[in-house]
Design an enzyme around this catalytic site. Structure first.
Site, PDB file in Angstrom:
ATOM      1  N   ASP A   1      34.980  42.719  36.984  1.00  0.00           N
ATOM      2  CA  ASP A   1      33.548  42.396  36.863  1.00  0.00           C
ATOM      3  C   ASP A   1      32.695  43.660  36.912  1.00  0.00           C
ATOM      4  OD1 ASP A   1      34.452  41.409  39.968  1.00  0.00           O
ATOM      5  OD2 ASP A   1      32.931  42.962  39.807  1.00  0.00           O
TER       6      ASP A   1
ATOM      7  N   ASP B   1      40.731  45.465  44.280  1.00  0.00           N
ATOM      8  CA  ASP B   1      39.682  44.446  44.167  1.00  0.00           C
ATOM      9  C   ASP B   1      40.259  43.295  43.343  1.00  0.00           C
ATOM     10  OD1 ASP B   1      36.330  44.448  42.620  1.00  0.00           O
ATOM     11  OD2 ASP B   1      37.389  42.961  43.868  1.00  0.00           O
TER      12      ASP B   1
HETATM   13  N1  SAM Z   1      35.742  39.937  44.361  1.00  0.00           N
HETATM   14  C1  SAM Z   1      36.881  39.130  43.992  1.00  0.00           C
HETATM   15  C2  SAM Z   1      37.645  38.700  45.207  1.00  0.00           C
HETATM   16  O1  SAM Z   1      37.362  39.205  46.298  1.00  0.00           O
HETATM   17  O2  SAM Z   1      38.513  37.815  45.063  1.00  0.00           O
HETATM   18  C3  SAM Z   1      37.732  39.867  42.991  1.00  0.00           C
HETATM   19  C4  SAM Z   1      37.020  39.951  41.696  1.00  0.00           C
HETATM   20  S1  SAM Z   1      37.800  40.704  40.334  1.00  0.00           S
HETATM   21  C5  SAM Z   1      37.164  39.684  39.090  1.00  0.00           C
HETATM   22  C6  SAM Z   1      39.503  40.261  40.457  1.00  0.00           C
HETATM   23  C7  SAM Z   1      40.247  40.815  39.247  1.00  0.00           C
HETATM   24  O3  SAM Z   1      41.624  41.078  39.544  1.00  0.00           O
HETATM   25  C8  SAM Z   1      40.282  39.844  38.049  1.00  0.00           C
HETATM   26  O4  SAM Z   1      39.513  40.387  37.008  1.00  0.00           O
HETATM   27  C9  SAM Z   1      41.760  39.739  37.685  1.00  0.00           C
HETATM   28  O5  SAM Z   1      41.985  39.655  36.288  1.00  0.00           O
HETATM   29  C10 SAM Z   1      42.289  41.026  38.280  1.00  0.00           C
HETATM   30  N2  SAM Z   1      43.746  41.035  38.498  1.00  0.00           N
HETATM   31  C11 SAM Z   1      44.511  40.045  39.003  1.00  0.00           C
HETATM   32  N3  SAM Z   1      45.810  40.428  39.041  1.00  0.00           N
HETATM   33  C12 SAM Z   1      45.854  41.713  38.567  1.00  0.00           C
HETATM   34  C13 SAM Z   1      46.904  42.649  38.366  1.00  0.00           C
HETATM   35  N4  SAM Z   1      48.177  42.344  38.668  1.00  0.00           N
HETATM   36  N5  SAM Z   1      46.579  43.874  37.871  1.00  0.00           N
HETATM   37  C14 SAM Z   1      45.284  44.190  37.577  1.00  0.00           C
HETATM   38  N6  SAM Z   1      44.246  43.334  37.722  1.00  0.00           N
HETATM   39  C15 SAM Z   1      44.533  42.105  38.223  1.00  0.00           C
END
Ligand code: SAM
Length: 282
Positions: free
Chosen positions: A85, A154
């Site tokens: 985000d 994150d």
């Molecule tokens: N603030 C949120 C929380 O505390 O749950 C997190 C927000 S951010 C949108 C989370 C991001 O992690 C998502 O965009 C998701 O696609 C990404 N994500 C999940 N697994 C991942 C991985 N293995 N490698 C990189 N990004 C990943």
């Protein structure tokens, strides 16, 4: 959809009134929805779990970015795993002289948040100091030869693509990618509802790093009291700095915030027994 119901814990939900669904799709990684709500502005949910809202993301992004950077005191390279985000990226890049690599598994999250929630990233992805990598964070830390002062995870919760970002092998590779004196900070859930996340994360990090702890922040939409963010470093002194030093660095950064302050920084590292008890169970 006129209401978005988020199951937070067995038998416990929170609901948002939905004025308009701005985007919704299920891709090969996760279900994504962005909707307009009267209470929180625009909201992103992934696999039906609220990730970020326009109204309250500042609590989380300020603490996840500024606390590690101010604690370290001499940051030039930051790695953000997840964070599609752009909120954490925006806060990290407010520090002059800092380069940020952001590794996000799902390009759609970046594209949708830039398009429908631009206030969250506020142009950070266009900053020449940002290196955006679309990849699995687990693979990235296993293979990169870059080294970082701070690694910020994150991520989504330990379900779906995010699950691997809570594994021992991921943490070992994060340590490999940290420069001496570096610091790892990770999203670690709301312990009132997810006590197992504190116990598991502490148990996995403790054998790998000299100093493993947590810091707390409220995030209104992460319901259930304070959220914990994990802290791991081989330099125990980073956690025991006088607040005067934190004030000096924060003032020198010239950054203005809505939640993070050096006093909040110092206080957030002082944990209540209900959380240290969870650590003792590891
Ligand atoms: N603030 C949120 C929380 O505390 O749950 C997190 C927000 S951010 C949108 C989370 C991001 O992690 C998502 O965009 C998701 O696609 C990404 N994500 C999940 N697994 C991942 C991985 N293995 N490698 C990189 N990004 C990943």
């Amino acid at each position: 959809m006129t209401r978005f119901d988020e199951l937070l814990h067995k038998g416990y939900w929170q609901s948002f009134e939905v004025e308009e669904v701005l985007f919704e799709e299920k891709n090969d990684l996760q279900h994504l929805v962005i909707f307009q709500s009267p209470s929180h502005g625009r909201v992103l949910a992934l696999d039906n779990i609220v990730q970020v809202t326009e109204a309250d993301n500042f609590f989380y992004h300020e603490m996840l970015a500024h606390l590690p950077i101010i604690a370290h005191g001499a940051v030039t390279e930051v790695l953000i795993i997840g964070g599609g985000d752009g909120g954490t990226l925006k806060e990290v890049l407010r520090h002059p002289g800092v380069q940020a690599t952001l590794v996000e598994i799902d390009q759609a999250v970046v594209d949708l948040c830039v398009k429908y929630m631009p206030s969250v990233s506020a142009g950070a992805f266009d900053d020449p100091r940002c290196d955006l990598v679309i990849a699995d964070g687990l693979k990235y830390v296993a293979e990169t030869d870059k080294r970082f002062d701070i690694i910020i995870v994150d991520s989504t919760d330990p379900v779906g693509p995010g699950e691997v970002l809570f594994s021992e092998s991921f943490y070992r590779d994060c340590k490999r990618c940290l420069k001496p004196g570096g610091l790892l900070a990770t999203q670690n859930g709301v312990p009132f509802f997810q006590p197992e996340e504190v116990t598991t994360t502490y148990g996995r990090l403790n054998p790998i790093f000299e100093d493993v702890w947590f810091f707390q922040t409220p995030v209104p939409t992460y319901v259930g009291g304070m959220m914990t963010l994990a802290w791991a470093t081989d330099d125990p002194s980073l956690r025991h700095q006088p607040v005067e030093d934190l004030v000096e660095r924060f003032v020198a950064s010239g950054i203005t915030t809505r939640y993070y302050t050096p006093g909040i920084h110092w206080g957030s590292l002082h944990l209540p027994p209900y959380i240290t008890d969870m650590m003792d169970q590891a």
